[in-house]
Each structure stands twice: as structure tokens, then as C-alpha cells.
Design an enzyme around this catalytic site. Sequence first.
Site, PDB file in Angstrom:
ATOM      1  N   CYS A  11       2.433  11.275  -4.273  1.00 55.49           N
ATOM      2  CA  CYS A  11       1.784  10.001  -3.814  1.00 55.49           C
ATOM      3  C   CYS A  11       0.377  10.417  -3.968  1.00 55.49           C
ATOM      4  O   CYS A  11      -0.294  10.168  -5.188  1.00 55.49           O
ATOM      5  CB  CYS A  11       1.853   9.820  -2.265  1.00 55.49           C
ATOM      6  N   ASP A  18      10.805   1.745  -5.469  1.00 59.35           N
ATOM      7  CA  ASP A  18       8.976   2.178  -5.155  1.00 59.35           C
ATOM      8  C   ASP A  18       8.190   1.087  -5.297  1.00 59.35           C
ATOM      9  O   ASP A  18       7.823   0.800  -6.596  1.00 59.35           O
ATOM     10  CB  ASP A  18       9.077   3.403  -6.177  1.00 59.35           C
ATOM     11  N   HIS A  37      10.508   5.262  -2.262  1.00 58.90           N
ATOM     12  CA  HIS A  37       8.925   5.773  -2.159  1.00 58.90           C
ATOM     13  C   HIS A  37       8.750   6.766  -0.853  1.00 58.90           C
ATOM     14  O   HIS A  37       9.302   6.485   0.215  1.00 58.90           O
ATOM     15  CB  HIS A  37       7.728   4.939  -2.181  1.00 58.90           C
TER      16      HIS A  37
END
Length: 250
Positions: A135, A185, A217
Site C-alpha cells: 500500500c 481493490d 485490498h
Amino acid sequence: MSPTLASAPGSCCFSGVKHTGTPVGRVEDLGGIPTYISDPPAPSQKVILFLADVWGPLYVNNKLIQDYFASCGYIVLGPDYFFGDSVPNHLPDRDRQAWIDGSRKPAIDAFPAWLDAVKAKYGREATKYCAVGYCFGASFVMDLCSDGSVVAGALAHPAFLDESHFEKLDGITTGPLLLSCAEEDHTFPLPSRRRAEDIMVARKCTYFFQVFSGVKHGFAVRGDPDIDMQRWAKEESARGIVGWFDRFTV
């Protein structure tokens, strides 16, 4: 500006399942940044730079992932570029967007000195460096790959990427890249994933995609171990990253 492919962290980046286990690493200062260090069972000249998500490298889930990588023969270094002010300090009611906006520049500014300190301590020539970014950490990996600082890179459910990050890669001078992706995501959706692949194909990059169905995600860090698909995807993501790095550190 270059078109965005992976956007800023969203609401799901602030949730997930806390895992259980006993971390075995330690925290030391490197280049002015507190750093989680997990050592392999035997001396090694292979290093993984662990660029954490918004939960930071000192969150238990991330410590356990780092310990797993270390058990596979790598020295693992996770800089806390949030300086103790990661997401757990901002739950449930603090202004998350303000925190994200205020955290990026200090992290980016502090990173070069940290990397210099790492290479001064662990070696510059004989040591083989890899980098994985989750991320928030993805853009650091892309920069390390594009400038040749690492022999290989990996991303898991990335954020903060645009087309220019991929346009800086090639099949000759830059590090090969693995992308570990969720079917669903919001940050790096299917059209972005396909656009990233198109760019890498055109530039003859060395790359590999993992795409896991049935997860979202954050799965590679905060998936629920009590749900079979989530547990398997999280574990397979980590195994795949190690296997990728093994290819380029022999």
C-alpha cells in the site's frame, strides 16, 4: 501530471484483522528512523527492505510477515517512516485524510538517509537488496527499482502510483517487479492493473502478477486467518514474494 493508477489509501486501509504470534525481531535506529530488524537463521548477504502499509512495520501483523521473510534466509529491515504515529494512533475518530496528507512528505524526506545508513551497515557491493512495498510503501519500491538500488521489487495492493512509475522501468537497467493483487481493490482497480501491465509489456520489463480472487485490498497484511481463502491468499502472497526474490539473489 501522469495519470493515476493506484490512488491514496482509502477507508478499508484503516481496518482489518489483528493477527496473533510472537515477533522475534528487534528495533534499532538506522539513519534516524526506528527500524524493525529481523535476522535470518544463518548469516546472509541478502536483504529485504520492508516498506510498510499505513499500519507501520511495528504493527504485529507486519512484524510477523517480516519474521517470515527472515526465516527464509533474508535480513529484513522495516523503517518506521511514520515515527511512531501510524494508523493505530488514528482509530477510530481522528482525521485520517489529514494524517495521510501529513505523513507522506516526512516519510519521503527521511528515506534517503535511512537507505544510506542501511547500505553503510550491510554493504554496498556484495549485498543483494530486494524491496517489498505494501500500500503506502509501493512508491518507494518503484523508485528503488527504477534507479537500480535493488535487484528485485514486489508490491502488494499498492497505493500512490501513477503511470510514470511504470514508464521508468525497463528490461535492462531496472529491477524486476512482482505485483501481488486483490481481485477487488478500490485503490488499484482492474483497469489500472491492466494499464500497468500494458506499460510494462511495451517497455519489455521483467514482471509477474499474482491476482487473488475472493479478497480485497489489504489482504496480504490484514486478511482474516479464520477464513480459508483469505488465509491462503495472504500466505501465498508472502511465499510468492520470497520465491520472486530468490530468483534474483542466487
